[in-house]
Every structure is written in C-alpha cells, then in structure tokens.
Design an enzyme around this catalytic site. Structure first.
Site, PDB file in Angstrom:
ATOM      1  N   CYS A  17       7.515  -6.396  -7.057  1.00 47.09           N
ATOM      2  CA  CYS A  17       6.991  -6.108  -8.398  1.00 47.09           C
ATOM      3  C   CYS A  17       7.691  -6.910  -9.500  1.00 47.09           C
ATOM      4  O   CYS A  17       7.112  -7.135 -10.557  1.00 47.09           O
ATOM      5  CB  CYS A  17       7.115  -4.626  -8.705  1.00 47.09           C
ATOM      6  SG  CYS A  17       6.357  -3.597  -7.443  1.00 47.09           S
TER       7      CYS A  17
ATOM      8  N   GLU B  10       6.702  11.223   6.565  1.00 45.18           N
ATOM      9  CA  GLU B  10       5.659  10.703   7.448  1.00 45.18           C
ATOM     10  C   GLU B  10       6.268   9.754   8.488  1.00 45.18           C
ATOM     11  O   GLU B  10       5.939   9.813   9.679  1.00 45.18           O
ATOM     12  CB  GLU B  10       4.616   9.977   6.596  1.00 45.18           C
ATOM     13  CG  GLU B  10       3.290   9.787   7.279  1.00 45.18           C
ATOM     14  CD  GLU B  10       2.327   8.975   6.418  1.00 45.18           C
ATOM     15  OE1 GLU B  10       2.619   8.735   5.227  1.00 45.18           O
ATOM     16  OE2 GLU B  10       1.287   8.571   6.958  1.00 45.18           O
TER      17      GLU B  10
ATOM     18  N   GLU C  59     -11.419   7.794  -5.720  1.00 49.11           N
ATOM     19  CA  GLU C  59     -10.724   8.890  -5.042  1.00 49.11           C
ATOM     20  C   GLU C  59      -9.542   9.412  -5.861  1.00 49.11           C
ATOM     21  O   GLU C  59      -8.975  10.448  -5.539  1.00 49.11           O
ATOM     22  CB  GLU C  59     -10.270   8.457  -3.642  1.00 49.11           C
ATOM     23  CG  GLU C  59      -9.213   7.356  -3.581  1.00 49.11           C
ATOM     24  CD  GLU C  59      -9.799   5.945  -3.495  1.00 49.11           C
ATOM     25  OE1 GLU C  59     -10.919   5.737  -4.006  1.00 49.11           O
ATOM     26  OE2 GLU C  59      -9.133   5.057  -2.940  1.00 49.11           O
TER      27      GLU C  59
ATOM     28  N   GLU D 154      -6.400   0.048  -9.422  1.00 45.73           N
ATOM     29  CA  GLU D 154      -6.043   1.224  -8.623  1.00 45.73           C
ATOM     30  C   GLU D 154      -6.400   2.518  -9.351  1.00 45.73           C
ATOM     31  O   GLU D 154      -6.995   3.425  -8.771  1.00 45.73           O
ATOM     32  CB  GLU D 154      -4.543   1.227  -8.285  1.00 45.73           C
ATOM     33  CG  GLU D 154      -4.150   2.366  -7.359  1.00 45.73           C
ATOM     34  CD  GLU D 154      -2.644   2.433  -7.105  1.00 45.73           C
ATOM     35  OE1 GLU D 154      -1.875   2.338  -8.081  1.00 45.73           O
ATOM     36  OE2 GLU D 154      -2.246   2.589  -5.942  1.00 45.73           O
TER      37      GLU D 154
ATOM     38  N   GLU E 244       6.536   9.687   2.105  1.00 46.95           N
ATOM     39  CA  GLU E 244       6.432   8.586   3.055  1.00 46.95           C
ATOM     40  C   GLU E 244       7.550   8.658   4.097  1.00 46.95           C
ATOM     41  O   GLU E 244       7.343   8.386   5.278  1.00 46.95           O
ATOM     42  CB  GLU E 244       6.496   7.257   2.286  1.00 46.95           C
ATOM     43  CG  GLU E 244       5.869   6.099   3.015  1.00 46.95           C
ATOM     44  CD  GLU E 244       5.779   4.872   2.111  1.00 46.95           C
ATOM     45  OE1 GLU E 244       4.972   4.888   1.169  1.00 46.95           O
ATOM     46  OE2 GLU E 244       6.530   3.908   2.339  1.00 46.95           O
TER      47      GLU E 244
ATOM     48  N   CYS F  49       2.490   1.384  -1.293  1.00 46.93           N
ATOM     49  CA  CYS F  49       2.712   1.541  -2.741  1.00 46.93           C
ATOM     50  C   CYS F  49       1.953   0.520  -3.550  1.00 46.93           C
ATOM     51  O   CYS F  49       1.766   0.684  -4.746  1.00 46.93           O
ATOM     52  CB  CYS F  49       4.178   1.340  -3.087  1.00 46.93           C
ATOM     53  SG  CYS F  49       5.266   2.289  -2.097  1.00 46.93           S
TER      54      CYS F  49
ATOM     55  N   LYS G 158      -2.825  -2.522 -10.704  1.00 45.42           N
ATOM     56  CA  LYS G 158      -2.710  -1.091 -11.015  1.00 45.42           C
ATOM     57  C   LYS G 158      -3.876  -0.620 -11.874  1.00 45.42           C
ATOM     58  O   LYS G 158      -4.255   0.538 -11.846  1.00 45.42           O
ATOM     59  CB  LYS G 158      -1.378  -0.815 -11.720  1.00 45.42           C
ATOM     60  CG  LYS G 158      -0.164  -0.913 -10.798  1.00 45.42           C
ATOM     61  CD  LYS G 158      -0.048   0.296  -9.879  1.00 45.42           C
ATOM     62  CE  LYS G 158       1.062   0.103  -8.858  1.00 45.42           C
ATOM     63  NZ  LYS G 158       1.031   1.130  -7.798  1.00 45.42           N
TER      64      LYS G 158
ATOM     65  N   SER H  80       0.986   4.055   5.825  1.00 41.35           N
ATOM     66  CA  SER H  80       1.291   5.405   5.381  1.00 41.35           C
ATOM     67  C   SER H  80       0.129   5.893   4.533  1.00 41.35           C
ATOM     68  O   SER H  80      -0.507   5.124   3.827  1.00 41.35           O
ATOM     69  CB  SER H  80       2.566   5.371   4.545  1.00 41.35           C
ATOM     70  OG  SER H  80       2.640   6.527   3.749  1.00 41.35           O
TER      71      SER H  80
END
Lengths: 160, 594
Positions: free
Chosen positions: B519, B292, B382, B377, B289, B315, B374, B335
C-alpha cells in the site's frame, strides 16, 4: 466494431489453435498468426482475437492493438460482393474520389465497412495496373473501367 | 561459475568523461554524472524491476559526434569514445519542436486538470520555457471513460505507453494497450470497451506513472464536503496505515515523515465527528484471518487432505478482482475475511451506529486510502445493506491532501492529536499492513501466540520483511515450520498462483498486495515520479511507527477484546461471518464486447 455476432465452432477453434501452435505459440509471431487467421475467417472477429491472446499468453488488448494498427487486418466481415475503388495516382486524378463518394452515398457505409445486410463491403486499393482504364473499380474479381459517378448505380444493379 | 568482469566503456557527455558499463544507454550514463536529460516516456524503477524505454517521445534526443541524426538517449547504447552533447542548439531546437508538436494536440485546460502541478508535460513545458505553440490544427478527441475508480481522458494522452507497461508487464492485468494508429492512436482496453468491461483491477498503477492527466482517479471530495455540511449526518472517517507515512510529502515534508498525529488533527478540523483508524479494523482482520489460518492449519495437521492451503490474504481489492478474473477456479483458496476498510464499515454501521444511537442511513463512513481500487471496493454490492453502503466514500491520500489545502489548514504547524475511541485504537501489527509483508507478519504474531499459548520473545520477524518481488520465509511455530510466501505486484502474484494451480506450491500462507511495495506504493499515494527511494523511505517509516507502539499484537488491542465481548462473540462466529467475511465471484464473463 462488428455487429454480426461471430461464434467459433469446435472445428474452427481447433484450426485456430493449430495455427498458433504452428508458430510455437510464440508471442513474437503475433502478426503471422493473425495473418493466417484472417486467411481462414476472412476477418478477425473479437472471439478469434481472444483465442489468439490466450494461446500466445498476451492480453486481448495487445492483440487488438496490433489488429487496429495494421490496415491489412479487419474486424469487419467482407461483404458478399467486395467493392474496391482504386485510389492510385491515375485513377485519383481522373475522378476516383468522386466515384468513391458516390459509392459511400448510395451504400451508406464508409471505407472498410460492410452494409448491414452483408451484401457489399468497400475498400480502397492502390493501382490494379489498368491505368489506361482509370478510374477503375473492382467488384469481386470483375474490373470496371472509366467509371463515372453516374455509372455507379448501373454497376451495383448487376449485383442486386 | 567464473565471475563476470564488467566491461567498461569511456564516453564524454557535455565535456565530462565518464566510465560506464557496456550496454548502458547514454541516458543512464548522463544520469551518473548528474545530467538529467528530460524525457516523457522513459521510466526506470530498477530495484522494483520496472523498466520502460520504448524510445517513443523523442524528448531525450542528444547529438552524438559523427552521427548524422540526433539519437534518442534512452535507447542508444554507449560506445567507447563516444562524444555526446545534450544541449547543442540542434538538440534544443529539436526538443522544443517535438514538445511544441505534442502540445499542439493537447488540451489547454491545465487550470482545471487533476494532474496540474504534478504533470510531467506541464513541468517540461515550463522547463523548456515554451510560451506559445506555433502549430495549429486539428486536435484528437476521444470519449471520456469513467469507471468506479479510474477516469480515462485520452485527449490528454501523449502515447508514452508507461501505463501499458505497468498494466501488461508489471501487473499482467492486460486491460490497456495502445490501439489504432497515427492521429487516432489511444490507449484503450480491448475492442475499446470501457474500463468497467475490461479485466482492469483498478490497482491504479497506470495513474501512478501517467505523465499527464490522461489517467486520474474519480474524485469524491465534493460528496464528502456535502455530507460534512449536512446537519442530519454523523460523518466518521477511517485512515489506512500507509496514508500516515506519505501524506506529509504533499506538504513538502521529507518522504518517510510520519504524520499520524497531524493527520488526525487535520481530519478533526475538517469537521469529521469521529476520527477513527482503519488500523483498528486491521487488528480485527488479523483476529478473523488469523483464526481462519489456524483453523485450516489444524485441520491439515490432523490429516485432512481436502483443506485448502495455502491460504491467501484478501485485504487488497485489486488483488481480489485480479483472482476473480484470472483464477476463477481457485475462489475457495483466499481467506474469506473482508478487507480492513470493509470490516471497519460493517462494524461502524452495525455496532458503532447503535452505540451512539444514530440510524444507519444517517451515519456516513469515509475512508482515506492510499488506493483507488478501494473506491471500487466500497461500491461492490455485497458490501451494502438495502442500498446503503458500509463505506460511503473513499478518498485517496492525494484527495485528502487537496481537501486539507482547500480548507486553509496549515498542516505543517498542526499539533499532534490522537484518534477517537473505540474504533481508533490500534496496534503495531495493524500499522505494518501498509507495506508488503506486513499483513502476514501481523498474522504470524497473533497466530503464534494463540496457537502455542506462549508469549513471543520478539515480535519482529525480519525474515518476512523486504522489498524483493517474491519472497519466502519460514517461521518456527513451536516445532512446526510455517512456510510463508509473499508477493507484491500482480505479475509476481500470478507466478505464485500458477504454482498453486500446478500443485507446486509449498506454502501454508501467502500474502499478496497488488501494488509494488504494497500500500505504500498504492495508486492513490502522492506521485513518486518513478523515484524508488521515496517508496523505501515510506517502507522504513511503517516499521518505525510499528516499533513505537506500546501494543504490537492485534489480539492485545483492548478495544478489539471489548468488541468481541460486547458484540461479536468470538472470531469466526456466526455474526463475524455475517459482517466480516465475504464471498468471491467468477468474473470471467464480466469482460465482454458491447
């Protein structure tokens, strides 16, 4: 939940947005906006609620919350022949509920629902001011008095 | 402007006199003098700007002298000379009746309820000494709704509507609202769709505030136990940074206790073949990141007008789903770096598996996360190859605590152990991912040194730290003023995103975390029951853990350096792009009526 897919055409969409705008897109005016919208469409399909939510900047869930809270609001399109059965005190004690049950049985729908062919919808109301004719049933604007369960089929025959 | 002088009013509560600010409620005033009036709907996390007082549950009623009816203390403002009794016979009887009525429409399955021991309704029944329910009758029933992360069991809903406030006012997600009325009333998505057909981001803040077991997370502990018992499988585990500063609370430790070593020891005892750290992948995230960010900045400084700035962190899976639903026109701004959980999974299954000579299908990757999103996720398509996900199961901090207790491990007396190598080595920069502001600080530490070629004198960027909802800071990068925005809580994120859309944003980089506090306040953390001091303790612990690390910059992690040398090449290389980056989807049409 409506099984009849509803799609707003561009004119209807503009009209609905105008309604929201007339209340300054104020989320505090949600009930008034829904009231007007139901006046236009006859009911409040999901797509109408989505547009209202977007214009008033609130979640669709919250709009739906209000729609389902007030019995005045409906997500069901009214039938071609809306049937109202009086559940006022006089009609009730003279057998209004039995009449209602007969309508439910024959049409196979519940109060607040519309038959799948869109022909009949059923609702209850409280007193039409014709207690002398109890129990009373209205179909559209026509009033039927002293209705007995076995007379329900005869009433419906007029609309077949 | 003239200083506003606070107007004080004097009131007496249970014989004690107290002076409070005009406009305060009886509930607030009582709290000031240590009287804890019970309630089931009221919620006030003042410093997080989260308040919910619908006056709905009626548990907090009190008797006010001269007033005919009992008053709900959470919505009744104090008045000068008011005399209040919070425990008169009338109050106690009313409170008991209200609770008994609530319980009469609540399932009695406490023994098997996920919220048991953490349920406000259960503890209130205990506190009021309810031993039987005098009311009997119909109980409301509603279908159970299971999504990839969250389970809705509306039979247990008491209509406090805290979740509605979190979902609409705080997060501006708008997935949940109270619908229908009377006995039929439930909290549900629009048109009573299932959650997975709603704009829900699975942030889990509704679970965090639910007083009962109506909203809970999907539990994957059983699947993990089965994998651990399977001799054909190699099972490895990764632990997110915020877990180590909260897990101890589940074992009676003070909030803010750091239990990194005990946690690693416990995981090893549970039978994981390798105990690794998501922090390793956080360092990797910074490499990708940060590179980037530098790439976009350099283009921008070279006069490229089309370059997408600010760059947004990516994230947080709830945040990703949020912008996919709400800002589908801006999918090219965040990102492309995957989250640390997913970077870890990709490296584990494509690099580590080969290193230890285990087939991809035989390697089971488990993550321990402060988060319920999560779970969603790691189920995203993908992030899997031929149906085999990079991360197989994600457990929340709460589930791990339960698992440890289930395995008869005396957590408190464990000796500290270290993570395994190579995927367990991490830096201080990775640890601070666990709190709001941490990701961007970690990125700045690395981007600064790589960009300028100079060593930072001080790695602590105090201007970035804090718990204010939206913060801005600027960092001098060798004469260039890098402008940074930070938001936690999705409602705050929305404001920054709308600024970008309107062309008003001045920032070069923005960090966003879906949960208030980042978090540390995640939806999978031990329940804080609205106590913000717990979040603050976790916040401080994160920075203590960072300060205690020898290496505090991601690009200095020796195992990261080795990973690039052996496998990836360089940051943002072709292989990195394939394994560590992702793309985003327009999810506007995912929301539909069945």
């Amino acid at each position: 939940m409506s099984h009849i897919k509803f799609k707003l055409n561009p004119e209807q969409l503009t009209e609905l947005k105008e309604v929201c705008k007339s209340f300054n897109n104020d989320k505090g005016e949600l009930i008034n906006v829904l009231h007007k919208a139901q006046g236009i469409f006859g009911y409040l399909p999901a797509e109408v609620q989505e547009v209202v939510a977007k214009e008033l900047k609130i979640s669709v869930a919250q709009v739906y919350g209000v729609v389902t809270f007030y019995s005045f609001f409906s997500m069901m399109p009214k039938g071609q022949h809306p049937i109202s059965i009086c559940m006022g005190t006089a009609c009730y004690v003279r057998g209004g509920e039995k009449v209602l049950d007969e309508f439910k049985r024959i049409l196979n729908i519940q109060v607040g629902e519309t038959t799948p062919d869109g022909k009949y919808s059923m609702s209850c109301l409280r007193c039409v001011g014709a207690c002398g004719l109890a129990p009373v049933v209205m179909v559209g604007d026509k009033v039927y008095g002293r209705v007995a369960p076995d007379g329900v089929r005869d009433i419906l025959k007029n609309y077949e | 402007m003239r200083n506003q002088i606070m107007e004080l009013v004097k009131i007496t509560i249970d014989g004690k006199t107290v002076e409070v600010e005009k406009g305060a409620t009886i509930y607030d005033a009582a709290k000031l003098i240590g009287i804890d009036i019970p309630t089931l709907c009221y919620m006030n996390m003042g410093d997080m700007n989260i308040k919910h007082n619908p006056g709905g549950c009626r548990i907090c009623v009190v008797e006010v002298e001269g007033r005919r009816n009992l008053a709900p203390s959470c919505v009744t403002p104090v008045m000068n000379g008011m005399v209040v009794n919070t425990h008169s016979v009338r109050v106690l009887n009313a409170r008991r009746t209200v609770l008994e009525l609530m319980l009469s429409d609540h399932p009695f399955d406490c023994l098997v309820c996920a919220k048991s021991g953490n349920c406000d309704l259960q503890s209130l029944a205990q506190r009021l000494g309810i031993r039987e329910i005098p009311f009997q009758g119909e109980q409301s029933t509603y279908r159970k709704d299971t999504s990839p992360s969250i389970i809705r069991d509306m039979d247990k809903c008491i209509m406090c509507r805290r979740c509605e406030t979190m979902c609409n006012q705080v997060q501006t997600v708008g997935a949940l609202s109270a619908v229908n009325r009377g006995f039929q009333a439930v909290v549900a998505p629009a048109f009573e769709m299932n959650l997975d057909h709603s704009p829900c981001t699975y942030c889990g803040q509704c679970i965090s505030v639910c007083p009962t077991g109506a909203l809970t997370e999907v539990d994957h502990t059983r699947q993990v136990i089965n994998a651990l018992a399977d001799p054909k499988k190699t099972v490895i585990v990764q632990t997110a940074p915020a877990v180590r500063v909260a897990l101890g609370e589940e074992f009676g430790m003070e909030p803010g206790t750091i239990v990194t070593g005990k946690m690693a020891a416990a995981l090893r005892k549970l039978g994981f073949n390798y105990v690794f750290d998501t922090d390793f992948a956080a360092d990797l995230t910074i490499m990708e990141e940060g590179t980037e960010l530098l790439g976009r900045l350099n283009k921008f400084l070279a006069g490229d007008k089309k370059v997408k700035l600010p760059i947004l962190t990516s994230c947080c899976p709830a945040w990703v789903k949020f912008f996919e639903h709400n800002f589908p026109d801006m999918l090219d701004i965040p990102s492309t770096a995957r989250s640390p959980q997913q970077m870890f999974g990709a490296i584990a299954k494509n690099y580590f598996a080969e290193k230890i000579n285990v087939k991809r299908e035989d390697l089971v990757v488990v993550s321990i996360m402060p988060c319920v999103a999560k779970k969603y996720e790691c189920s995203r398509e993908e992030f899997s190859t031929n149906g085999n996900p990079d991360v197989d199961y994600s457990l929340s901090t709460r589930e791990l605590a339960q698992f440890i207790k289930q395995a008869n491990i005396d957590f408190n007396s464990l000796d500290d152990e270290d993570f395994d190598r190579p995927l367990g080595e991490s830096t201080g920069a990775a640890v601070i991912f666990g709190t709001t502001g941490g990701v961007i600080e970690a990125a700045v530490r690395t981007a600064y040194e790589i960009h300028t070629g100079k060593k930072l004198d001080k790695v602590d960027f105090q201007q970035i730290r804090g718990l204010e909802n939206v913060r801005s800071a600027s960092v001098d990068v060798d004469g260039f003023e890098l402008k940074i925005g930070i938001a936690h809580g999705l409602g705050n994120a929305r404001k920054l995103l709308e600024d970008i859309r309107d062309g008003k944003s001045e920032f070069h980089a923005i960090e966003i975390m879906a949960c208030p506090g980042g978090c540390i306040g995640g939806g999978g953390q031990p329940y804080h029951h609205g106590d913000t001091s717990i979040l603050k303790a976790r916040f401080k612990a994160i920075y203590r853990e960072d300060a205690g690390k020898t290496i505090r910059k991601s690009h200095e992690n020796p195992y990261i350096i080795q990973l690039y040398k052996e496998f990836l090449g360089k940051p943002c290389s072709e292989l990195s792009h394939h394994l560590l980056h992702t793309k985003y989807f327009d999810r506007q049409d995912d929301v539909f009526v069945d």
